[in-house]
Structure formats: C-alpha cells, structure tokens
Design an enzyme around this catalytic site. Structure first.
Site, short mmCIF file in Angstrom:
data_model
loop_
_atom_site.label_atom_id
_atom_site.label_comp_id
_atom_site.label_asym_id
_atom_site.label_seq_id
_atom_site.Cartn_x
_atom_site.Cartn_y
_atom_site.Cartn_z
N ASN A 151 -3.22 -39.50 -32.49
CA ASN A 151 -3.04 -40.15 -31.19
C ASN A 151 -3.27 -41.64 -31.41
O ASN A 151 -4.41 -42.09 -31.54
CB ASN A 151 -4.03 -39.59 -30.17
N ARG B 293 1.07 -37.54 -30.76
CA ARG B 293 1.19 -37.67 -29.31
C ARG B 293 2.05 -38.89 -29.01
O ARG B 293 1.78 -39.99 -29.48
CB ARG B 293 -0.18 -37.85 -28.66
N HIS C 109 0.25 -36.33 -19.01
CA HIS C 109 -0.78 -35.33 -19.32
C HIS C 109 -0.18 -33.96 -19.60
O HIS C 109 -0.83 -32.93 -19.41
CB HIS C 109 -1.80 -35.21 -18.16
N ASN D 294 -10.65 -40.58 -17.19
CA ASN D 294 -10.40 -41.98 -16.89
C ASN D 294 -8.98 -42.17 -16.38
O ASN D 294 -8.71 -42.97 -15.50
CB ASN D 294 -10.64 -42.84 -18.13
N ARG E 55 -7.17 -47.46 -12.75
CA ARG E 55 -5.87 -47.51 -12.08
C ARG E 55 -6.03 -47.17 -10.60
O ARG E 55 -6.78 -46.28 -10.23
CB ARG E 55 -4.88 -46.54 -12.72
N ASP F 224 -16.66 -45.57 -15.54
CA ASP F 224 -17.26 -44.34 -16.06
C ASP F 224 -17.80 -43.54 -14.88
O ASP F 224 -18.69 -43.99 -14.16
CB ASP F 224 -18.39 -44.68 -17.02
N ARG G 227 -19.69 -41.02 -14.68
CA ARG G 227 -21.11 -40.72 -14.75
C ARG G 227 -21.93 -41.84 -14.15
O ARG G 227 -22.93 -41.60 -13.45
CB ARG G 227 -21.52 -40.47 -16.22
N GLY H 9 -13.28 -33.49 -14.44
CA GLY H 9 -13.06 -32.16 -13.88
C GLY H 9 -13.96 -31.10 -14.46
O GLY H 9 -14.41 -30.18 -13.75
N ASN I 187 -17.01 -31.66 -15.88
CA ASN I 187 -18.44 -31.97 -15.88
C ASN I 187 -19.01 -32.46 -14.56
O ASN I 187 -20.23 -32.42 -14.39
CB ASN I 187 -18.74 -33.02 -16.96
N GLU J 241 -6.24 -30.81 -25.98
CA GLU J 241 -4.90 -31.35 -26.23
C GLU J 241 -4.58 -31.37 -27.71
O GLU J 241 -3.41 -31.20 -28.10
CB GLU J 241 -4.80 -32.75 -25.63
#
Length: 397
Positions: A10, A91, A180, A211, A241, A282, A284, A332, A334, A384
C-alpha cells in the site's frame, strides 16, 4: 505443502506499507511501514518473527523504500525465500469504470491507471510509484492491482449517476465511484459467515469507520449504494474530511473570501471533519475531550453520529430488508459510544444495541445486538491485507 503468500503493498505519496500475507489463513509473518519517503529523515518500522525494529535515514523514493524493506526482511526475518511468494498485490485507489476486478499489472494497466490520475490526483500517482518500485525489485513475480473502487462497480445507474449534464459523465467520468472496496468485500463475507447464511442471501449496511469513513448498502454481496462519491470527500464526517457539504460552498468561499479552489479543496480534505470541529482527528482523543466536558468535542461527536444515523436509515430504505448493520474500521471496531449513539432511536426498524455486549471487548467478529433481534448489529474487524492477498491469488492465470 506450503501455502501461497502474497507481498501486499500500500503505497502512499510519502509512505510504503507492506505485509507478507498467507493468502489461505491471513497470517502475517512479517510487515512494516516506511514513512517520510523523499525527506531528509525517513523511518522504517519492521515487524518480524523476532520482534520489531526501527531504523532511520534518508529514503529517496519508493524503490529505495522497497530495498530498505528487503534488507529488513533479510536481517530481521522472515526469510522471503522460505515462503511460496506467488505475487505482489498492490492497493490502487481509483480504477474508474475500467476495472471491476483485480488485474495482473501490464504496461496497458499502468497506462490506464495513469489516465485516471485526474480522478485521484493525491492517490494514483503514489500507487503508481509503489508499483514501479516493486516491479523493479521483483521482476519475476506477477504484480496484481486491487482497486478500492472495484467493489462498487455493481452500483446501478440510478445510484452512481449525478444529476448533472450528461456529457460530464461521458467526457469526464463525473459519477459516483465509491471507495474502501477491499474492506467492504472482506467484511461482507465475514458478516455473512457470522450470520450463518450464504453471502448471496443477506442484505447488509456496512459502516467502515476510521480516519476515512464510508458506508455501503450491500445486497447479496454486491454494493448497491455507497456514501463516497467521485472522490473520497463525499459522505460521512471523517478525521480531516468534511463529508457532505452544500455544493455551492466552494463558490461562496471564493466570492466572499477570495480563496482559490485549491485552497478550499485542501481545507475540506485536510482541515475539516473532526479536526475542523474539535481540533483533533484521532477519534480516541475526541472521545477523551468529550468525556472531559469539552463542548467542541461533544458537538463533533454528535455531528459524526447524526450523519451516520441518517445514512443507516437511508440505506435501510434502499435495501428494503436488512439482515445486519455492520461496524468495522478502527473507530467502528473500538468506539462503543459511536455504535450506540448512531443507532439510538431505531428500535422501530428492529435495530437495537445491547449495552453490555457493546461495551465488551471481543477480538473477532461478534454481535452486539440482543439475541433474536430482527436486525443483527455486528462488529467485524476488517483485514484489507488478507483480502488483497486473496484477490491477488484469484487473479493469477
């Protein structure tokens, strides 16, 4: 008998992420990340059987990054020669309308991906640099391109068509593509397995939240609607974004503030979303600030979950019947508060979250809805790299 392994790549504009992946089991004997390629101080973090290692030094380009990665494999393992490496899987972000399946990379494929640069000016050039570097160092291995957009080539015309002049589509490719795709492909199959049903028989609303974030309606394993559009900017609120905004915003800011279109585009892609609302991209950190009573972080959380709930309801309507809502991606998988808040108030649709299950920590795919719910709510970790490895092997002649 050895199982086929794929070196999954990637490549970003200044980074190279790589993994040696068992295409059958998904196990990763070794992986690593080279960052700040092209800068005076680059870093390599490599994980092998003996643990992790970190090195620093200038890395000029992606080919040099690959050489550094090969040195790390040689010094810290695993020994690539000891594995049945059958391909290098790349990718590639944008495949346009050209690619609906993974393809073995040829000069013609390179030319087609190059032609698509106007649709993904930040991503496709970096992907091409990674391909060039890998082909130079692995000339005897087949290289396979796996496109983020390919999974969404099943979108029906009424879902991918924007209400703009028809020649925009014909001459400039202005339409919804979605992204995605490798994550949606992997997670959809894993969700069907968890439900104990064939993929062809399930309807899913899958939310990939990280992100970058997007959501898709998946009918029988095929994407029929998705939130990202011609570019990854459209749709959900993301780390940096904006997601959906009034299309007239660009013209308004240009007229009122004199900003260039490039500057507006940069801000909407890099300085908006959670970062624009809360000062942090972030999630978190956003949750920590919210828990501490920060009003900006609380608003950012509410905007994020409100936008997600709107899309869940819309995609329920698109599908008509839904077997499961599926959460994946770093947020999603965590962020329990996101899952509960974004689905709150949807019990009339058969969607409820069990608070205890939602707060629990479970490593693999699992349900967080009450037993016998009309619509299951699932958390399915994405992989992925494994999906790229599997698709790479499947594409080989």
């Amino acid at each position: 008998m050895s199982t086929p392994h794929v070196l999954v790549v990637n490549a970003g504009s200044s980074s190279l992420k790589y993994s040696l992946v068992d295409a059958t089991t998904g196990e990763t004997p070794g992986d690593g990340l080279v960052e700040r390629i092209g800068e005076s101080s680059s870093t390599l973090v490599h994980q092998g059987p003996g643990g992790g290692t970190r090195t620093e030094g200038a890395v000029a380009d992606h080919e040099a990054a690959f050489r550094l990665a090969l040195d790390a494999f040689g010094e810290h393992g695993p020994d690539l020669a000891a594995y049945d490496v059958v391909a290098v899987g790349h990718r590639v972000v944008h495949g346009g309308e050209h690619f609906s399946q993974p393809v073995v990379i040829t000069d013609e494929v390179i030319e087609a991906v190059t032609d698509l640069i106007p649709l993904a000016p930040l991503h496709n050039p970096a992907n091409l640099s990674g391909i060039a570097g890998a082909r130079a160092l692995f000339p005897d291995l087949p290289h396979v391109a796996i496109f983020d957009t390919a999974f969404h080539q099943t979108l029906p015309p009424h879902a991918y068509t924007y209400a703009v002049p028809r020649d925009w589509v014909r001459e400039h490719g202005i339409r919804r593509y979605g992204f995605h795709g490798t994550s949606f492909s992997f997670v959809s199959q894993a969700a069907a397995d968890l439900l104990g049903k064939p993929l062809a028989e399930v309807n899913l609303v899958v939310a990939h939240l990280g992100n970058g974030a997007s959501i898709s309606a998946v009918r029988g394993g095929e994407s029929v609607e998705t939130s990202m559009g011609m570019t990854p900017l459209e749709g959900l609120v993301m780390g940096t974004r904006s997601g959906d905004v009034d299309p007239a915003l660009h013209a308004h800011l240009h007229r009122e503030l004199g900003w260039s279109l490039d500057e507006i585009d940069r801000i909407l892609n890099r300085e908006s979303g959670l970062k624009g609302l809360a000062g942090e991209n972030d999630f978190r950190e956003v949750l920590r600030l919210r828990d501490a009573g920060d009003p900006a972080a609380s608003l950012a959380f509410d905007v994020f979950c409100h936008r997600l709930r709107k899309y869940v309801g819309a995609y329920y309507a698109v599908l008509g019947e839904v077997d499961a809502i599926v959460f994946t991606g770093g947020v999603g998988e965590n962020a329990a508060p996101v899952r509960s808040a974004s689905l709150a108030g949807l019990s009339r649709l058969g969607i409820t979250v069990d608070g205890t299950l939602n707060e629990g920590r479970v490593a693999g795919p699992h349900a967080i809805s009450p037993a016998n719910s009309a619509v299951a709510v699932l958390v399915v970790p994405t992989n992925e790299e494994w999906e790229i490895a599997r698709q790479s092997v499947a594409a080989l002649p």
